[in-house]
Scaffold this motif. Structure first.
Motif, PDB file in Angstrom:
ATOM      1  N   GLN A  30       2.394  -5.844   5.039  1.00 44.98           N
ATOM      2  CA  GLN A  30       1.496  -6.425   4.040  1.00 44.98           C
ATOM      3  C   GLN A  30       0.080  -5.849   4.169  1.00 44.98           C
ATOM      4  N   GLN A  57      -2.103  -3.569   1.476  1.00 43.42           N
ATOM      5  CA  GLN A  57      -3.486  -3.902   1.090  1.00 43.42           C
ATOM      6  C   GLN A  57      -4.395  -2.678   1.240  1.00 43.42           C
ATOM      7  N   GLU A  76      -6.441  -0.733  -1.687  1.00 43.01           N
ATOM      8  CA  GLU A  76      -7.908  -0.570  -1.640  1.00 43.01           C
ATOM      9  C   GLU A  76      -8.316   0.893  -1.757  1.00 43.01           C
ATOM     10  N   THR A  99       2.676  -4.191  -4.091  1.00 40.19           N
ATOM     11  CA  THR A  99       1.535  -3.342  -3.743  1.00 40.19           C
ATOM     12  C   THR A  99       0.637  -3.156  -4.966  1.00 40.19           C
ATOM     13  N   LEU A 132      -1.605  -6.078  -5.514  1.00 40.47           N
ATOM     14  CA  LEU A 132      -2.841  -6.094  -4.702  1.00 40.47           C
ATOM     15  C   LEU A 132      -3.909  -5.218  -5.356  1.00 40.47           C
TER      16      LEU A 132
END
Ligand code: 5RP
Length: 225
Positions: free
Chosen positions: A4, A8, A12, A31, A34
């Motif tokens: 997880q 993230q 990002e 994914t 996110l």
């Protein structure tokens, strides 16, 4: 680092690639979700980003976050599309469709100038098919006849949820074809698409320009030559 946390990090890293203003393809899966959360934060901070969602789930998430969306019908001229994948080969070809959204995902991918794939490092394989079957979206009409053709390419199962056939956002079925390791993904894609009743395959050949792979050591950028 957990899977997880890697997802993230990959999401990002993709956010850093976004333009100040532009049209963004919003992928599907955990994914990509996110990443969409991050797009929502940027929009709330004033960034002029407009989305094209690749699934109903992504659409609902984008609407909740206040991300403006373009009309479903297109045409669109996307600056960048960010999506996940189930398996990424050494050649940066992909298997997608774990969430059954690959038909819409491939349409949006086609209209983006830059396609970025965000994955954790468990998704890497030498050859596609080492880890995943190939998801194939199929029209309900004649589904058993289409299944019989698909089985010539490998053991094939109808995808189910709670015992009932899984339906895509377009109301179609998914068959998962266990091909084993695939020598020539483009050829297999063409063979699958030649079967009447097949709407789209989860093979994405030559469709990722940049793959962001996150793991314990950070985020690696794998670029198509
Ligand atoms: C949905 C997809 C997803 O991008 C793929 O299944 C990866 O999902 P996740 O990020 O949850 O592992 O292709 O059709």
């Amino acid at each position: 680092m957990s899977q997880q946390a890697s997802k993230q990090r990959a999401a990002e890293a993709a956010l850093e690639l976004l333009p100040e203003r532009g049209i963004i393809g919003l992928g599907s899966g955990s994914t990509a979700a996110l990443f969409i959360d991050g797009v929502g934060r940027l929009v709330q901070a004033g960034r002029q980003l407009v989305g094209v969602p690749t699934s109903e789930a992504s659409r609902q998430q984008a609407l909740r976050l206040g991300i403006p969306l373009l009309d479903d019908a297109g045409p669109w001229d996307l600056d960048v599309c960010v999506d996940g994948a189930d398996e990424v080969s050494a050649a940066l070809d992909l298997i997608k469709g774990g969430g059954g959204c690959h038909a819409r995902e491939k349409i949006v991918n086609e209209h983006a100038r830059l396609n970025v794939i965000v994955v954790d490092d468990t998704k890497l394989s030498r050859r596609l098919g080492e880890q995943w079957p190939v998801p194939v979206e199929v029209l309900p009409f004649g589904a058993q006849a289409t299944l019989e053709r698909l089985r010539r390419l490998g053991p094939t199962e109808l995808r189910r949820r709670d015992g009932a056939p899984w339906r895509t956002d377009s109301g179609n079925l998914i068959f998962d074809v266990k091909t084993g390791p695939i020598d020539d993904p483009a050829q297999l894609d063409a063979r699958l698409l030649a079967i009447p009743g097949v709407v789209e395959t989860g093979l994405f050949v030559g469709r990722a320009q940049l793959v962001l792979v996150a793991g314990a050591a950070g985020v690696r950028r794998l670029e198509r030559a």
